[in-house]
Design an enzyme around this catalytic site. Structure first.
Site, PDB file in Angstrom:
ATOM      1  N   TRP A  29       0.864  -1.184   0.000  1.00 57.54           N
ATOM      2  CA  TRP A  29       0.000   0.000   0.000  1.00 57.54           C
ATOM      3  C   TRP A  29       0.892   1.223   0.000  1.00 57.54           C
ATOM      4  O   TRP A  29       1.888   1.233   0.720  1.00 57.54           O
ATOM      5  CB  TRP A  29      -0.857  -0.013   1.266  1.00 57.54           C
ATOM      6  CG  TRP A  29      -1.778   1.138   1.483  1.00 57.54           C
ATOM      7  CD1 TRP A  29      -3.102   1.195   1.165  1.00 57.54           C
ATOM      8  CD2 TRP A  29      -1.479   2.393   2.109  1.00 57.54           C
ATOM      9  NE1 TRP A  29      -3.635   2.396   1.553  1.00 57.54           N
ATOM     10  CE2 TRP A  29      -2.652   3.158   2.129  1.00 57.54           C
ATOM     11  CE3 TRP A  29      -0.320   2.967   2.651  1.00 57.54           C
ATOM     12  CZ2 TRP A  29      -2.720   4.447   2.665  1.00 57.54           C
ATOM     13  CZ3 TRP A  29      -0.365   4.246   3.171  1.00 57.54           C
ATOM     14  CH2 TRP A  29      -1.552   4.968   3.177  1.00 57.54           C
ATOM     15  N   SER A  96       4.754  -5.705   2.462  1.00 55.28           N
ATOM     16  CA  SER A  96       4.003  -4.790   3.329  1.00 55.28           C
ATOM     17  C   SER A  96       2.558  -5.253   3.502  1.00 55.28           C
ATOM     18  O   SER A  96       2.300  -6.333   4.018  1.00 55.28           O
ATOM     19  CB  SER A  96       4.094  -3.367   2.777  1.00 55.28           C
ATOM     20  OG  SER A  96       3.610  -2.430   3.711  1.00 55.28           O
ATOM     21  N   MET A  97       1.587  -4.472   3.023  1.00 58.94           N
ATOM     22  CA  MET A  97       0.188  -4.883   3.112  1.00 58.94           C
ATOM     23  C   MET A  97      -0.036  -6.242   2.464  1.00 58.94           C
ATOM     24  O   MET A  97      -0.884  -7.027   2.913  1.00 58.94           O
ATOM     25  CB  MET A  97      -0.702  -3.835   2.449  1.00 58.94           C
ATOM     26  CG  MET A  97      -2.172  -4.220   2.453  1.00 58.94           C
ATOM     27  SD  MET A  97      -3.245  -3.030   1.627  1.00 58.94           S
ATOM     28  CE  MET A  97      -4.814  -3.905   1.858  1.00 58.94           C
ATOM     29  N   ASP A 226      13.196   0.169   9.480  1.00 55.00           N
ATOM     30  CA  ASP A 226      11.846   0.403   8.945  1.00 55.00           C
ATOM     31  C   ASP A 226      11.031   1.224   9.938  1.00 55.00           C
ATOM     32  O   ASP A 226      10.705   0.761  11.027  1.00 55.00           O
ATOM     33  CB  ASP A 226      11.169  -0.943   8.687  1.00 55.00           C
ATOM     34  CG  ASP A 226       9.876  -0.829   7.905  1.00 55.00           C
ATOM     35  OD1 ASP A 226       9.206   0.222   7.989  1.00 55.00           O
ATOM     36  OD2 ASP A 226       9.515  -1.804   7.209  1.00 55.00           O
ATOM     37  N   HIS A 255      11.641   0.737   4.987  1.00 51.07           N
ATOM     38  CA  HIS A 255      10.516  -0.073   4.551  1.00 51.07           C
ATOM     39  C   HIS A 255      10.668  -0.493   3.081  1.00 51.07           C
ATOM     40  O   HIS A 255      10.503  -1.657   2.744  1.00 51.07           O
ATOM     41  CB  HIS A 255       9.220   0.714   4.745  1.00 51.07           C
ATOM     42  CG  HIS A 255       7.982  -0.089   4.545  1.00 51.07           C
ATOM     43  ND1 HIS A 255       7.681  -1.200   5.310  1.00 51.07           N
ATOM     44  CD2 HIS A 255       6.947   0.055   3.672  1.00 51.07           C
ATOM     45  CE1 HIS A 255       6.518  -1.697   4.931  1.00 51.07           C
ATOM     46  NE2 HIS A 255       6.061  -0.969   3.931  1.00 51.07           N
TER      47      HIS A 255
END
Length: 275
Positions: A29, A96-97, A226, A255
Protein backbone atom coordinates in the site's frame (compact mmCIF):
# COMPACT_ATOMS: atom_id res chain seq x y z
CA UNK A 1 -4.77 -11.87 -19.94
CA UNK A 2 -4.02 -8.52 -18.76
CA UNK A 3 -7.26 -8.61 -16.77
CA UNK A 4 -9.08 -11.28 -14.83
CA UNK A 5 -12.52 -10.97 -13.28
CA UNK A 6 -12.90 -11.90 -9.62
CA UNK A 7 -15.81 -13.85 -8.14
CA UNK A 8 -17.59 -10.57 -7.32
CA UNK A 9 -17.03 -9.13 -10.81
CA UNK A 10 -14.06 -6.84 -10.12
CA UNK A 11 -11.50 -6.51 -12.93
CA UNK A 12 -7.89 -6.99 -11.77
CA UNK A 13 -4.91 -6.00 -13.91
CA UNK A 14 -2.36 -8.82 -14.07
CA UNK A 15 1.26 -8.83 -15.28
CA UNK A 16 2.45 -12.31 -16.25
CA UNK A 17 6.14 -12.58 -17.19
CA UNK A 18 8.22 -15.61 -18.04
CA UNK A 19 7.50 -19.31 -17.67
CA UNK A 20 8.26 -22.00 -15.15
CA UNK A 21 7.28 -22.35 -11.50
CA UNK A 22 4.85 -19.54 -10.63
CA UNK A 23 5.80 -16.82 -8.16
CA UNK A 24 2.91 -14.50 -7.29
CA UNK A 25 3.96 -11.06 -6.06
CA UNK A 26 1.58 -8.97 -3.93
CA UNK A 27 2.35 -5.28 -3.73
CA UNK A 28 2.32 -2.86 -0.84
CA UNK A 29 0.00 0.00 0.00
CA UNK A 30 -0.56 2.42 -1.70
CA UNK A 31 1.39 1.36 -4.80
CA UNK A 32 0.69 -1.22 -7.50
CA UNK A 33 2.28 -4.19 -9.25
CA UNK A 34 4.87 -2.01 -10.99
CA UNK A 35 6.66 -1.66 -7.64
CA UNK A 36 7.75 -5.30 -8.07
CA UNK A 37 9.19 -4.80 -11.58
CA UNK A 38 12.88 -5.24 -10.74
CA UNK A 39 12.30 -8.51 -8.90
CA UNK A 40 9.69 -9.74 -11.39
CA UNK A 41 12.07 -9.25 -14.31
CA UNK A 42 14.89 -11.03 -12.50
CA UNK A 43 12.60 -13.93 -11.60
CA UNK A 44 11.42 -14.29 -15.20
CA UNK A 45 14.99 -14.15 -16.49
CA UNK A 46 15.94 -16.86 -13.97
CA UNK A 47 13.32 -19.25 -15.32
CA UNK A 48 10.35 -18.53 -13.08
CA UNK A 49 6.90 -17.28 -14.01
CA UNK A 50 6.47 -13.94 -12.24
CA UNK A 51 2.86 -12.87 -11.75
CA UNK A 52 2.07 -9.49 -10.19
CA UNK A 53 -1.31 -7.80 -10.12
CA UNK A 54 -2.83 -4.51 -9.04
CA UNK A 55 -4.90 -4.99 -5.90
CA UNK A 56 -8.55 -4.01 -6.31
CA UNK A 57 -8.86 -0.24 -6.03
CA UNK A 58 -5.23 0.37 -7.01
CA UNK A 59 -3.32 0.92 -10.23
CA UNK A 60 -5.19 -0.24 -13.31
CA UNK A 61 -7.65 -2.51 -11.51
CA UNK A 62 -11.31 -1.75 -10.91
CA UNK A 63 -12.30 0.44 -7.98
CA UNK A 64 -15.43 -1.08 -6.44
CA UNK A 65 -16.98 0.48 -3.35
CA UNK A 66 -16.43 -2.59 -1.20
CA UNK A 67 -14.17 -5.61 -0.78
CA UNK A 68 -11.15 -4.07 0.94
CA UNK A 69 -11.13 -6.54 3.80
CA UNK A 70 -8.56 -9.31 3.89
CA UNK A 71 -11.06 -12.12 3.38
CA UNK A 72 -12.08 -10.62 0.04
CA UNK A 73 -8.50 -9.72 -0.86
CA UNK A 74 -7.36 -13.30 -0.26
CA UNK A 75 -10.26 -14.48 -2.43
CA UNK A 76 -8.93 -12.15 -5.14
CA UNK A 77 -5.54 -13.85 -4.84
CA UNK A 78 -7.19 -17.25 -5.21
CA UNK A 79 -9.07 -16.00 -8.28
CA UNK A 80 -5.88 -14.69 -9.91
CA UNK A 81 -4.05 -17.96 -9.26
CA UNK A 82 -6.88 -19.99 -10.73
CA UNK A 83 -7.40 -17.78 -13.79
CA UNK A 84 -3.68 -17.75 -14.52
CA UNK A 85 -3.36 -21.51 -14.08
CA UNK A 86 -0.84 -20.79 -11.32
CA UNK A 87 -2.59 -22.68 -8.56
CA UNK A 88 -0.09 -25.55 -8.28
CA UNK A 89 3.53 -25.52 -7.07
CA UNK A 90 3.24 -21.77 -6.44
CA UNK A 91 5.17 -19.40 -4.22
CA UNK A 92 3.27 -16.37 -2.90
CA UNK A 93 5.25 -13.36 -1.73
CA UNK A 94 3.70 -10.30 -0.12
CA UNK A 95 5.30 -6.91 0.42
CA UNK A 96 4.00 -4.79 3.33
CA UNK A 97 0.19 -4.88 3.11
CA UNK A 98 0.55 -7.80 0.69
CA UNK A 99 1.89 -9.94 3.49
CA UNK A 100 -1.59 -9.92 4.97
CA UNK A 101 -3.03 -11.43 1.80
CA UNK A 102 -0.45 -14.20 2.01
CA UNK A 103 -1.36 -14.92 5.64
CA UNK A 104 -5.11 -14.88 5.03
CA UNK A 105 -4.75 -17.06 1.93
CA UNK A 106 -2.87 -19.63 3.97
CA UNK A 107 -5.68 -19.79 6.54
CA UNK A 108 -8.84 -19.04 4.54
CA UNK A 109 -7.82 -21.10 1.47
CA UNK A 110 -5.71 -23.60 3.40
CA UNK A 111 -2.66 -22.61 1.38
CA UNK A 112 -4.00 -24.48 -1.63
CA UNK A 113 -1.38 -24.92 -4.34
CA UNK A 114 1.31 -23.07 -2.34
CA UNK A 115 4.70 -24.67 -1.74
CA UNK A 116 6.52 -21.64 -0.28
CA UNK A 117 5.72 -18.15 1.01
CA UNK A 118 7.48 -14.84 1.53
CA UNK A 119 6.80 -11.86 3.78
CA UNK A 120 8.80 -8.78 2.75
CA UNK A 121 8.58 -5.66 4.96
CA UNK A 122 5.26 -7.20 5.92
CA UNK A 123 2.53 -5.99 8.27
CA UNK A 124 2.03 -9.55 9.57
CA UNK A 125 1.14 -10.42 12.28
CA UNK A 126 -0.43 -7.28 13.83
CA UNK A 127 0.36 -3.60 13.43
CA UNK A 128 -1.91 -1.92 15.98
CA UNK A 129 -0.61 -1.21 19.48
CA UNK A 130 -2.85 -2.90 22.04
CA UNK A 131 -2.44 -4.22 25.56
CA UNK A 132 -1.41 -7.60 24.18
CA UNK A 133 0.63 -6.10 21.33
CA UNK A 134 2.74 -3.43 23.08
CA UNK A 135 5.30 -3.13 20.25
CA UNK A 136 2.60 -2.13 17.76
CA UNK A 137 1.91 1.28 16.22
CA UNK A 138 -0.41 3.65 18.15
CA UNK A 139 -3.85 4.39 16.75
CA UNK A 140 -2.93 8.08 16.63
CA UNK A 141 -0.37 7.34 13.91
CA UNK A 142 -3.02 5.76 11.69
CA UNK A 143 -5.36 8.67 12.40
CA UNK A 144 -2.67 11.06 11.16
CA UNK A 145 -2.25 9.02 7.98
CA UNK A 146 -5.98 9.11 7.28
CA UNK A 147 -6.16 12.85 8.00
CA UNK A 148 -3.23 13.53 5.68
CA UNK A 149 -4.84 11.55 2.86
CA UNK A 150 -8.21 13.28 3.22
CA UNK A 151 -6.77 16.81 3.48
CA UNK A 152 -4.20 16.66 0.67
CA UNK A 153 -3.42 13.20 -0.60
CA UNK A 154 -0.81 14.29 -3.15
CA UNK A 155 1.11 16.39 -0.62
CA UNK A 156 0.93 13.70 2.05
CA UNK A 157 2.32 10.98 -0.20
CA UNK A 158 4.94 13.16 -1.90
CA UNK A 159 6.33 14.88 1.19
CA UNK A 160 5.55 12.61 4.14
CA UNK A 161 4.69 8.99 3.45
CA UNK A 162 6.86 8.10 0.45
CA UNK A 163 10.04 9.78 1.79
CA UNK A 164 9.66 7.86 5.06
CA UNK A 165 8.93 4.69 3.03
CA UNK A 166 12.42 4.91 1.53
CA UNK A 167 14.22 6.29 4.57
CA UNK A 168 14.71 9.79 3.17
CA UNK A 169 16.01 12.00 5.97
CA UNK A 170 17.38 9.24 8.16
CA UNK A 171 19.34 7.17 5.65
CA UNK A 172 21.90 8.98 3.51
CA UNK A 173 20.55 9.43 -0.04
CA UNK A 174 18.63 6.13 -0.12
CA UNK A 175 16.82 6.94 -3.37
CA UNK A 176 16.64 9.76 -5.89
CA UNK A 177 13.95 12.43 -5.87
CA UNK A 178 12.77 10.82 -9.08
CA UNK A 179 12.01 7.55 -7.27
CA UNK A 180 9.97 9.46 -4.68
CA UNK A 181 8.09 11.22 -7.49
CA UNK A 182 7.51 7.95 -9.35
CA UNK A 183 6.21 6.16 -6.25
CA UNK A 184 3.92 9.08 -5.49
CA UNK A 185 2.48 8.80 -8.99
CA UNK A 186 1.82 5.08 -8.44
CA UNK A 187 0.10 5.87 -5.15
CA UNK A 188 -2.14 8.48 -6.77
CA UNK A 189 -3.46 5.94 -9.28
CA UNK A 190 -5.46 4.39 -6.45
CA UNK A 191 -8.96 5.55 -5.58
CA UNK A 192 -9.58 7.54 -2.42
CA UNK A 193 -12.00 5.00 -0.94
CA UNK A 194 -9.72 1.97 -1.47
CA UNK A 195 -6.72 3.94 -0.20
CA UNK A 196 -8.48 4.73 3.07
CA UNK A 197 -10.22 1.37 3.41
CA UNK A 198 -7.02 -0.62 2.87
CA UNK A 199 -5.16 1.53 5.39
CA UNK A 200 -7.86 0.60 7.89
CA UNK A 201 -7.54 -3.07 6.92
CA UNK A 202 -3.77 -3.43 7.20
CA UNK A 203 -3.57 -1.43 10.43
CA UNK A 204 -6.39 -3.21 12.27
CA UNK A 205 -6.37 -6.81 11.02
CA UNK A 206 -4.91 -9.23 13.54
CA UNK A 207 -3.11 -12.01 11.65
CA UNK A 208 -1.82 -13.79 14.73
CA UNK A 209 -4.51 -16.48 14.39
CA UNK A 210 -3.40 -17.05 10.77
CA UNK A 211 0.21 -17.90 11.60
CA UNK A 212 -0.30 -21.62 12.32
CA UNK A 213 -1.70 -21.98 8.78
CA UNK A 214 1.80 -21.41 7.37
CA UNK A 215 2.85 -24.99 6.75
CA UNK A 216 5.42 -24.29 4.00
CA UNK A 217 8.94 -22.83 4.03
CA UNK A 218 8.56 -19.10 4.61
CA UNK A 219 11.12 -16.36 3.96
CA UNK A 220 10.76 -13.23 6.09
CA UNK A 221 12.81 -10.16 5.11
CA UNK A 222 12.66 -6.86 6.98
CA UNK A 223 14.80 -3.78 7.53
CA UNK A 224 15.83 -2.90 11.06
CA UNK A 225 15.45 0.78 10.14
CA UNK A 226 11.85 0.40 8.94
CA UNK A 227 9.88 3.32 10.40
CA UNK A 228 6.72 2.51 8.42
CA UNK A 229 6.28 -1.05 9.73
CA UNK A 230 8.65 -1.40 12.71
CA UNK A 231 10.34 -4.78 12.85
CA UNK A 232 9.57 -5.87 16.42
CA UNK A 233 5.79 -6.10 15.99
CA UNK A 234 6.07 -7.47 12.46
CA UNK A 235 8.89 -9.63 11.13
CA UNK A 236 10.33 -10.73 14.47
CA UNK A 237 6.90 -11.61 15.82
CA UNK A 238 6.00 -13.39 12.57
CA UNK A 239 9.19 -15.42 12.64
CA UNK A 240 8.46 -16.47 16.21
CA UNK A 241 4.98 -17.64 15.23
CA UNK A 242 5.61 -19.32 11.87
CA UNK A 243 7.14 -22.77 11.89
CA UNK A 244 9.81 -23.41 9.24
CA UNK A 245 10.40 -19.69 8.72
CA UNK A 246 13.68 -17.96 7.99
CA UNK A 247 14.12 -14.34 9.13
CA UNK A 248 16.64 -12.20 7.27
CA UNK A 249 17.18 -8.76 8.75
CA UNK A 250 18.66 -5.98 6.63
CA UNK A 251 20.60 -3.80 9.03
CA UNK A 252 19.44 -0.19 8.86
CA UNK A 253 17.25 -0.72 5.79
CA UNK A 254 13.95 1.20 5.48
CA UNK A 255 10.52 -0.07 4.55
CA UNK A 256 11.05 0.20 0.80
CA UNK A 257 13.99 -2.17 0.72
CA UNK A 258 12.73 -3.65 -2.55
CA UNK A 259 14.22 -0.48 -4.04
CA UNK A 260 16.97 0.57 -1.62
CA UNK A 261 18.29 -3.01 -1.34
CA UNK A 262 16.92 -4.23 -4.67
CA UNK A 263 19.84 -6.42 -5.76
CA UNK A 264 20.19 -8.03 -2.35
CA UNK A 265 16.48 -8.78 -2.11
CA UNK A 266 16.51 -10.29 -5.60
CA UNK A 267 19.44 -12.54 -4.67
CA UNK A 268 17.75 -13.62 -1.45
CA UNK A 269 14.51 -14.44 -3.26
CA UNK A 270 16.30 -16.48 -5.91
CA UNK A 271 18.27 -18.36 -3.26
CA UNK A 272 15.09 -19.08 -1.34
CA UNK A 273 13.43 -20.36 -4.51
CA UNK A 274 16.33 -22.74 -5.08
CA UNK A 275 17.82 -21.04 -8.10
Amino acid sequence: MPYIKTRDGTDLYVKDWGSGRPVILLHGWPLNADSWDAQAMALAEAGFRAIAYDRRGFGRSGQPWSGYDYDTLSDDLADVMKAAGADQDATIIGFSMGGGEVARYMSRHDGQGVVAAGLISSVVPYMLKTDDNPDGTPQSTFDQIADGIVKDRAKFFRHTFVPQFYGVGYITSPVSDDVVEYSTNLALMAGLKPTLACAQAFSHTDFRPDLPAFRVPTLIVHGTGDQTVPIDASARAAAAGIANSQLVEYDGAPHGLNVTESDRLTRDLLTFLGH
